[in-house]
Design a protein around this motif. Structure first.
Motif, PDB file in Angstrom:
ATOM      1  N   UNK A   1      10.641  26.205   6.606  1.00 58.51           N
ATOM      2  CA  UNK A   1      10.042  24.898   6.853  1.00 58.51           C
ATOM      3  C   UNK A   1       9.402  24.441   5.546  1.00 58.51           C
ATOM      4  N   UNK A   2       9.838  23.288   5.021  1.00 53.25           N
ATOM      5  CA  UNK A   2       9.361  22.785   3.735  1.00 53.25           C
ATOM      6  C   UNK A   2       8.604  21.478   3.905  1.00 53.25           C
ATOM      7  N   UNK A   3       7.742  21.189   2.954  1.00 58.19           N
ATOM      8  CA  UNK A   3       7.152  19.863   2.816  1.00 58.19           C
ATOM      9  C   UNK A   3       7.580  19.316   1.456  1.00 58.19           C
ATOM     10  N   UNK A   4       8.172  18.125   1.453  1.00 56.48           N
ATOM     11  CA  UNK A   4       8.660  17.512   0.220  1.00 56.48           C
ATOM     12  C   UNK A   4       7.965  16.168   0.013  1.00 56.48           C
ATOM     13  N   UNK A   5       7.619  15.835  -1.251  1.00 52.15           N
ATOM     14  CA  UNK A   5       6.740  14.686  -1.524  1.00 52.15           C
ATOM     15  C   UNK A   5       7.476  13.352  -1.587  1.00 52.15           C
ATOM     16  N   UNK A   6       6.953  12.370  -0.876  1.00 49.74           N
ATOM     17  CA  UNK A   6       7.529  11.022  -0.871  1.00 49.74           C
ATOM     18  C   UNK A   6       6.398  10.001  -0.873  1.00 49.74           C
TER      19      UNK A   6
ATOM     20  N   UNK B   1       0.854  -1.185   0.000  1.00 49.73           N
ATOM     21  CA  UNK B   1       0.000   0.000   0.000  1.00 49.73           C
ATOM     22  C   UNK B   1       0.890   1.236   0.000  1.00 49.73           C
ATOM     23  N   UNK B   2       0.818   1.993  -1.064  1.00 51.16           N
ATOM     24  CA  UNK B   2       1.591   3.230  -1.181  1.00 51.16           C
ATOM     25  C   UNK B   2       0.818   4.383  -0.545  1.00 51.16           C
ATOM     26  N   UNK B   3       1.508   5.140   0.285  1.00 49.41           N
ATOM     27  CA  UNK B   3       0.927   6.336   0.873  1.00 49.41           C
ATOM     28  C   UNK B   3       1.719   7.545   0.415  1.00 49.41           C
ATOM     29  N   UNK B   4       1.010   8.552  -0.075  1.00 50.57           N
ATOM     30  CA  UNK B   4       1.664   9.799  -0.445  1.00 50.57           C
ATOM     31  C   UNK B   4       1.802  10.683   0.780  1.00 50.57           C
ATOM     32  N   UNK B   5       3.040  10.961   1.175  1.00 48.56           N
ATOM     33  CA  UNK B   5       3.304  11.710   2.401  1.00 48.56           C
ATOM     34  C   UNK B   5       4.176  12.916   2.090  1.00 48.56           C
ATOM     35  N   UNK B   6       3.792  14.056   2.614  1.00 54.23           N
ATOM     36  CA  UNK B   6       4.663  15.222   2.580  1.00 54.23           C
ATOM     37  C   UNK B   6       5.543  15.176   3.831  1.00 54.23           C
ATOM     38  N   UNK B   7       6.831  14.964   3.620  1.00 50.33           N
ATOM     39  CA  UNK B   7       7.768  14.843   4.729  1.00 50.33           C
ATOM     40  C   UNK B   7       8.350  16.218   5.051  1.00 50.33           C
TER      41      UNK B   7
ATOM     42  N   UNK C   1      -3.480  13.797   0.388  1.00 50.93           N
ATOM     43  CA  UNK C   1      -2.212  13.270   0.875  1.00 50.93           C
ATOM     44  C   UNK C   1      -2.122  13.464   2.387  1.00 50.93           C
ATOM     45  N   UNK C   2      -1.041  12.953   2.958  1.00 55.73           N
ATOM     46  CA  UNK C   2      -0.800  13.059   4.390  1.00 55.73           C
ATOM     47  C   UNK C   2       0.393  13.980   4.605  1.00 55.73           C
ATOM     48  N   UNK C   3       0.318  14.814   5.627  1.00 53.10           N
ATOM     49  CA  UNK C   3       1.449  15.662   5.989  1.00 53.10           C
ATOM     50  C   UNK C   3       1.990  15.191   7.335  1.00 53.10           C
ATOM     51  N   UNK C   4       3.274  14.854   7.369  1.00 50.83           N
ATOM     52  CA  UNK C   4       3.876  14.448   8.635  1.00 50.83           C
ATOM     53  C   UNK C   4       4.206  15.689   9.463  1.00 50.83           C
ATOM     54  N   UNK C   5       3.937  15.630  10.739  1.00 49.66           N
ATOM     55  CA  UNK C   5       4.323  16.712  11.641  1.00 49.66           C
ATOM     56  C   UNK C   5       5.820  16.593  11.932  1.00 49.66           C
ATOM     57  N   UNK C   6       6.529  17.704  11.911  1.00 52.97           N
ATOM     58  CA  UNK C   6       7.966  17.626  12.166  1.00 52.97           C
ATOM     59  C   UNK C   6       8.222  17.186  13.609  1.00 52.97           C
ATOM     60  N   UNK C   7       9.177  16.283  13.796  1.00 56.37           N
ATOM     61  CA  UNK C   7       9.570  15.811  15.125  1.00 56.37           C
ATOM     62  C   UNK C   7      10.978  16.255  15.473  1.00 56.37           C
ATOM     63  N   UNK C   8      11.691  16.835  14.502  1.00 55.69           N
ATOM     64  CA  UNK C   8      12.982  17.476  14.749  1.00 55.69           C
ATOM     65  C   UNK C   8      12.717  18.976  14.811  1.00 55.69           C
ATOM     66  N   UNK C   9      12.976  19.583  15.955  1.00 58.52           N
ATOM     67  CA  UNK C   9      12.653  20.994  16.135  1.00 58.52           C
ATOM     68  C   UNK C   9      13.558  21.879  15.291  1.00 58.52           C
ATOM     69  N   UNK C  10      13.177  23.149  15.198  1.00 56.56           N
ATOM     70  CA  UNK C  10      13.983  24.109  14.443  1.00 56.56           C
ATOM     71  C   UNK C  10      15.394  24.200  15.017  1.00 56.56           C
ATOM     72  N   UNK C  11      15.509  24.187  16.341  1.00 58.71           N
ATOM     73  CA  UNK C  11      16.824  24.284  16.986  1.00 58.71           C
ATOM     74  C   UNK C  11      17.644  23.017  16.770  1.00 58.71           C
ATOM     75  N   UNK C  12      17.005  21.846  16.888  1.00 64.97           N
ATOM     76  CA  UNK C  12      17.717  20.591  16.623  1.00 64.97           C
ATOM     77  C   UNK C  12      18.191  20.550  15.177  1.00 64.97           C
ATOM     78  N   UNK C  13      17.327  20.992  14.264  1.00 71.22           N
ATOM     79  CA  UNK C  13      17.696  21.004  12.854  1.00 71.22           C
ATOM     80  C   UNK C  13      18.911  21.874  12.601  1.00 71.22           C
ATOM     81  N   UNK C  14      18.985  23.024  13.288  1.00 73.34           N
ATOM     82  CA  UNK C  14      20.137  23.908  13.106  1.00 73.34           C
ATOM     83  C   UNK C  14      21.421  23.243  13.612  1.00 73.34           C
ATOM     84  N   UNK C  15      21.317  22.473  14.697  1.00 75.76           N
ATOM     85  CA  UNK C  15      22.495  21.742  15.192  1.00 75.76           C
ATOM     86  C   UNK C  15      23.032  20.793  14.122  1.00 75.76           C
ATOM     87  N   UNK C  16      22.121  20.065  13.443  1.00 76.78           N
ATOM     88  CA  UNK C  16      22.547  19.158  12.371  1.00 76.78           C
ATOM     89  C   UNK C  16      23.103  19.942  11.180  1.00 76.78           C
TER      90      UNK C  16
END
Length: 373
Positions: free
Chosen positions: A310-315, A155-161, A257-272
């Motif tokens: 903050x972006x949503x990209x299709x997968x 089952x394929x699900x279209x998700x905006x990551x 489609x489905x949109x995933x809620x971000x679980x990596x915060x803006x501050x955590x993302x900046x660290x990476x």
């Protein structure tokens, strides 16, 4: 390959009613417009011509503009994998979009979070993603032949990551020891056929000296996944998104489609992002220093003018079973790149290892014979 179409359940609320029949309209990958699931009517999406806006990193996150997704949402969470996604209010989710588990529980109205600044809409259709996976698995080397030929049901699900991007200017100062290779001629003795003979040889040595300097560089759109529920290796292999095709966020793109809620915060993302920038600066500085070897490299970097989006990209995401074992694959919804896990054939792997060993032994035998006087 058989695929279950991703269609909304009968209880889903139509956020974008068709002006012709009143039915639910969903985003269509072929026309890049909203399309009615019943009468086929289409409605264009008004594209914003302005460039996606960068936000200052220190900007407050509780402004109404930053939190307004443009449509009512509810949060659902999977008991099995912990994945959390956003779906239209009062829509029923019966299966986890991440792992395929049926243990999906509603969490109520979505908590506040930074809304996407930009989005890349889906360009690859569900059927197109299924066909791309079929071709991809047929080219894998070490998979069972039966798997290559078998129609895999999934089952394929279209998700905006969710992703973050960061821009920043940097200024670095550095110091290091640089090694330069030099050569000198040395006279040596060896025994050949029982007789001693003298010969000369070029011997390398390294001369070290200290150096210091500075380096500046601006970074644009350091792309960081804000998802915490995917295999990072699979997700990284899907990273060939063309960010030049970003368009301003519109809730119409999420319809169907489905949109995933971000679980990596803006501050955590900046660290990476900062870690990635540090690695690139280190590589650049090493090239600027030159030399043959470098040791005791020390770099101090100041970061300024930090902005984010903050972006949503299709997968397309899917799980499937083969001989009672579960596997996952993903398809980039913009470029069609496929990344996935597949079963392995122990016979093919064993044959390949034995062939490599035989080739290595043969090469050593030829080399040994060539050195015999």
């Amino acid at each position: 390959m058989t695929m279950d179409a991703h269609t909304p359940p009968p209880t889903a609320v139509a956020s974008f009613p068709c002006p012709g029949c009143g039915g639910s309209m969903q985003f269509d990958t072929e026309s890049q417009a909203l399309k009615c699931q019943y009468c086929g009517g289409e409605r264009t999406i008004e594209h914003l011509m302005e460039e996606p806006r960068e936000h200052p990193f220190a900007e407050e996150e509780d402004s109404a503009e930053l939190l307004d997704w443009g449509t009512e949402q509810q949060s659902v969470r999977c008991e099995s994998c912990g994945g959390e996604s956003l779906i239209p209010l009062r829509q029923t989710a019966t299966q986890c979009a991440f792992c395929g588990s049926p243990k999906v529980l509603p969490q109520g109205e979505a908590r506040s979070g930074i809304r996407p600044e930009s989005v890349i809409p889906f360009h690859v259709s569900l059927d197109g993603a299924a066909e791309l996976f079929r071709k991809w698995k047929g080219k894998r080397w070490f998979v069972p032949n039966a798997f290559k030929k078998q129609n895999i049901s999934s089952k394929l699900n279209g998700i905006y990551i969710p992703y973050w991007t960061y821009d920043t200017s940097t200024y670095s100062v550095y110091s290091a020891e640089v090694g330069i290779y030099h050569y000198r001629t040395e006279t040596r003795t060896r025994v050949v056929n029982g007789k001693s003979e003298t010969y000369t040889e070029q011997v390398r040595y390294t001369v070290w000296h200290w150096t210091k300097g500075d380096y500046d560089r601006a970074f644009d759109d350091i792309l960081i996944p804000a998802s915490g529920y995917y295999d990072k290796d699979l997700l990284r292999k899907l990273g060939d998104f063309d960010l030049g095709r970003l368009t301003g966020y519109k809730p119409e793109y999420l319809s169907g489609f489905i949109a995933e809620r971000y679980s990596v915060s803006k501050s955590q993302g900046w660290t990476y992002a900062q870690a990635e920038a540090d690695d690139q600066i280190r590589d650049d500085v090493r090239r600027q220093i030159g030399g043959d070897e470098i040791r005791n490299l020390n770099i101090r970097t100041n970061y300024g003018d930090i902005t984010y989006k903050h972006l949503l990209l299709p997968v397309w995401n899917a799980t499937y079973s083969y001989r009672s074992k579960s596997y996952r694959y993903m398809v980039n919804g913009q470029t069609g790149t496929v990344s996935g896990r597949v079963p392995r054939s122990p016979w093919k792997i064993t044959f390949f290892v034995l062939a490599c060993l035989a080739a290595a032994i043969g090469a050593l035998w030829i080399y040994g014979n060539s050195q015999t006087p």
